[in-house]
Motif scaffolding. Structure first.
Motif, mmCIF file in Angstrom:
data_model
loop_
_atom_site.group_PDB
_atom_site.id
_atom_site.type_symbol
_atom_site.label_atom_id
_atom_site.label_comp_id
_atom_site.label_asym_id
_atom_site.label_seq_id
_atom_site.Cartn_x
_atom_site.Cartn_y
_atom_site.Cartn_z
ATOM 1 N N ALA A 1 8.502 2.825 6.481
ATOM 2 C CA ALA A 1 9.855 2.640 5.955
ATOM 3 C C ALA A 1 10.543 1.443 6.610
ATOM 4 O O ALA A 1 11.183 0.632 5.930
ATOM 5 N N ASP A 2 10.428 1.330 7.933
ATOM 6 C CA ASP A 2 11.074 0.219 8.635
ATOM 7 C C ASP A 2 10.480 -1.129 8.217
ATOM 8 O O ASP A 2 11.206 -2.124 8.065
ATOM 9 N N THR A 3 9.163 -1.158 8.047
ATOM 10 C CA THR A 3 8.513 -2.405 7.636
ATOM 11 C C THR A 3 8.970 -2.823 6.243
ATOM 12 O O THR A 3 9.266 -3.997 5.998
ATOM 13 N N ALA A 4 9.026 -1.858 5.344
ATOM 14 C CA ALA A 4 9.479 -2.162 3.979
ATOM 15 C C ALA A 4 10.914 -2.670 3.984
ATOM 16 O O ALA A 4 11.246 -3.630 3.277
ATOM 17 N N ASP A 5 11.777 -2.046 4.789
ATOM 18 C CA ASP A 5 13.169 -2.508 4.871
ATOM 19 C C ASP A 5 13.235 -3.931 5.414
ATOM 20 O O ASP A 5 14.021 -4.752 4.931
ATOM 21 N N GLY A 6 12.429 -4.220 6.434
ATOM 22 C CA GLY A 6 12.437 -5.558 7.012
ATOM 23 C C GLY A 6 11.960 -6.614 6.033
ATOM 24 O O GLY A 6 12.587 -7.673 5.886
ATOM 25 N N LEU A 7 10.878 -6.314 5.337
ATOM 26 C CA LEU A 7 10.344 -7.283 4.374
ATOM 27 C C LEU A 7 11.283 -7.476 3.190
ATOM 28 O O LEU A 7 11.316 -8.546 2.592
ATOM 29 N N GLY A 8 12.019 -6.438 2.862
ATOM 30 C CA GLY A 8 12.919 -6.532 1.709
ATOM 31 C C GLY A 8 14.315 -7.005 2.058
ATOM 32 O O GLY A 8 15.110 -7.282 1.157
ATOM 33 N N ALA A 9 14.618 -7.110 3.360
ATOM 34 C CA ALA A 9 15.989 -7.428 3.755
ATOM 35 C C ALA A 9 16.338 -8.894 3.590
ATOM 36 O O ALA A 9 17.375 -9.250 3.050
ATOM 37 N N SER A 10 15.462 -9.751 4.068
ATOM 38 C CA SER A 10 15.795 -11.178 4.084
ATOM 39 C C SER A 10 14.539 -11.986 4.354
ATOM 40 O O SER A 10 13.594 -11.504 4.982
ATOM 41 N N TYR A 11 14.559 -13.237 3.883
ATOM 42 C CA TYR A 11 13.458 -14.144 4.208
ATOM 43 C C TYR A 11 13.640 -14.745 5.597
ATOM 44 O O TYR A 11 12.757 -15.445 6.096
ATOM 45 N N THR B 1 9.796 2.869 -0.830
ATOM 46 C CA THR B 1 8.411 2.609 -0.447
ATOM 47 C C THR B 1 7.756 3.850 0.131
ATOM 48 O O THR B 1 6.599 4.166 -0.162
ATOM 49 N N LEU B 2 8.501 4.563 0.956
ATOM 50 C CA LEU B 2 7.992 5.785 1.560
ATOM 51 C C LEU B 2 7.650 6.822 0.491
ATOM 52 O O LEU B 2 6.556 7.415 0.501
ATOM 53 N N MET B 3 8.554 7.016 -0.451
ATOM 54 C CA MET B 3 8.325 8.003 -1.511
ATOM 55 C C MET B 3 7.150 7.596 -2.400
ATOM 56 O O MET B 3 6.321 8.425 -2.767
ATOM 57 N N PHE B 4 7.088 6.310 -2.737
ATOM 58 C CA PHE B 4 5.995 5.834 -3.579
ATOM 59 C C PHE B 4 4.648 6.054 -2.896
ATOM 60 O O PHE B 4 3.692 6.543 -3.505
ATOM 61 N N THR B 5 4.572 5.701 -1.618
ATOM 62 C CA THR B 5 3.315 5.845 -0.891
ATOM 63 C C THR B 5 2.910 7.307 -0.768
ATOM 64 O O THR B 5 1.726 7.657 -0.935
ATOM 65 N N LEU B 6 3.884 8.179 -0.484
ATOM 66 C CA LEU B 6 3.575 9.604 -0.385
ATOM 67 C C LEU B 6 3.133 10.175 -1.730
ATOM 68 O O LEU B 6 2.226 11.026 -1.792
ATOM 69 N N LEU B 7 3.762 9.716 -2.799
ATOM 70 C CA LEU B 7 3.350 10.169 -4.129
ATOM 71 C C LEU B 7 1.904 9.754 -4.426
ATOM 72 O O LEU B 7 1.120 10.544 -4.967
ATOM 73 N N VAL B 8 1.556 8.528 -4.057
ATOM 74 C CA VAL B 8 0.176 8.066 -4.262
ATOM 75 C C VAL B 8 -0.783 8.899 -3.422
ATOM 76 O O VAL B 8 -1.844 9.341 -3.905
ATOM 77 N N GLN B 9 -0.432 9.133 -2.158
ATOM 78 C CA GLN B 9 -1.304 9.912 -1.282
ATOM 79 C C GLN B 9 -1.506 11.337 -1.806
ATOM 80 O O GLN B 9 -2.640 11.816 -1.913
ATOM 81 N N VAL C 1 -0.725 2.905 4.407
ATOM 82 C CA VAL C 1 -1.268 2.303 3.181
ATOM 83 C C VAL C 1 -2.788 2.405 3.161
ATOM 84 O O VAL C 1 -3.401 2.514 2.084
ATOM 85 N N ALA C 2 -3.417 2.406 4.332
ATOM 86 C CA ALA C 2 -4.873 2.591 4.384
ATOM 87 C C ALA C 2 -5.249 3.998 3.939
ATOM 88 O O ALA C 2 -6.243 4.192 3.221
ATOM 89 N N VAL C 3 -4.476 4.991 4.371
ATOM 90 C CA VAL C 3 -4.723 6.369 3.931
ATOM 91 C C VAL C 3 -4.596 6.460 2.411
ATOM 92 O O VAL C 3 -5.428 7.080 1.737
ATOM 93 N N ALA C 4 -3.558 5.841 1.868
ATOM 94 C CA ALA C 4 -3.363 5.858 0.414
ATOM 95 C C ALA C 4 -4.533 5.191 -0.302
ATOM 96 O O ALA C 4 -5.044 5.713 -1.306
ATOM 97 N N GLY C 5 -4.975 4.034 0.204
ATOM 98 C CA GLY C 5 -6.088 3.341 -0.423
ATOM 99 C C GLY C 5 -7.367 4.136 -0.389
ATOM 100 O O GLY C 5 -8.106 4.224 -1.390
ATOM 101 N N ALA C 6 -7.670 4.746 0.752
ATOM 102 C CA ALA C 6 -8.891 5.541 0.878
ATOM 103 C C ALA C 6 -8.857 6.756 -0.051
ATOM 104 O O ALA C 6 -9.857 7.092 -0.703
#
Length: 254
Positions: A89-99, A120-128, A243-248
């Motif tokens: 969640a923190d990484t997604a917020d950082g990447l989406g906050a500003s360039y 992002t957290l909800m999407f990833t959990l839904l995929v998992q 994201v690795a868990v989701a991919g696997a």
């Protein structure tokens, strides 16, 4: 590495990645930190076992696959203090906050979750959970959750390989950044793929494909963070695991 330093690495890996109570490491230096990251999958074995047991028992009782998948992955999250989910969640917020790199890192440091992080957290959990549900319905849910949990932690050595800088001069990322020799990181991935190929109930190639997809997902995220943030952080490590868990799990969903 001396036996004492190895013990420190074990305690650092278990204490950081799980809720299992262990004494604090006496010494934390780059070598101890690197060894701890390589030992990440072994530290997570109890989590994988608990998740596998939940899937096996739920399947035996005839519980809905969706509920069983949620319970198993929820147990893993609780067993790791939600550390990796928080990092995602923190990484997604950082990447989406500003360039702007400094602003993005500041957003990640705050610890609260904004709309980008929550989505992002909800999407990833839904995929998992969705992929795990498919694996349970296909009859190999136990194998799928064990592989996915361990593969997620295997990617820690890749994210901490030499040549991957830390985005900050302090914090967990600075402690473990560049602490794993590249050869060790590569061998970790190869061994994971080889062992996954021996997983019961799957065609020999399914396990290695799951490992490859998990690593690919984490690698893409890591590369993005290095470009945007100037390196990785502890949050990025956790995001890579999820994201690795989701991919696997996606690779094992059918």
């Amino acid at each position: 590495m001396t036996l004492g330093r190895f013990g420190d690495a074990v305690r650092l890996a278990v204490g950081t990645l799980t809720t299992v109570p262990v004494p604090a490491p006496r010494v934390i230096d780059p070598r101890v930190a690197g060894t701890a990251m390589v030992l990440g999958p072994l530290a997570a074995v109890p989590l994988a076992v608990v998740a596998g047991v939940i899937v096996a028992v739920g399947d035996a009782l005839g519980l809905p696959a969706l509920a069983v998948a949620a319970l198993a992955l929820g147990a893993v999250a609780l067993g790791s203090r939600g550390l990796h989910l928080d990092g995602l969640a923190d990484t997604a917020d950082g990447l989406g906050a500003s360039y702007d790199r400094t602003k993005a890192l500041d957003v990640m440091r705050r610890g609260d979750s904004g709309p980008t992080g929550v989505a992002t957290l909800m999407f990833t959990l839904l995929v998992q959970v969705g992929a795990m549900t498919g694996a349970i319905a296909a009859g190999h849910g136990v194998v799928a959750v064990v592989i996915a949990v361990l593969v997620g932690r295997c990617t820690l050595s890749m994210s901490c390989a030499r040549g991957v800088p830390s985005a900050r001069p302090e914090g967990l990322g600075a402690t473990v950044a560049g602490s794993v020799p590249v050869l060790v990181a590569v061998v970790t991935g190869v061994v994971a793929a080889a062992l996954a190929g021996l997983a019961p109930g799957l065609n020999w190639w399914r396990g290695p494909v799951a490992v490859a997809l998990g690593y690919a997902a984490a690698a893409v995220l890591l590369a993005r963070c290095v470009r945007r943030l100037g390196g990785m952080t502890g949050d990025v490590l956790g995001a890579g695991v999820e994201v690795a868990v989701a991919g696997a799990l996606l690779a094992l969903a059918v």
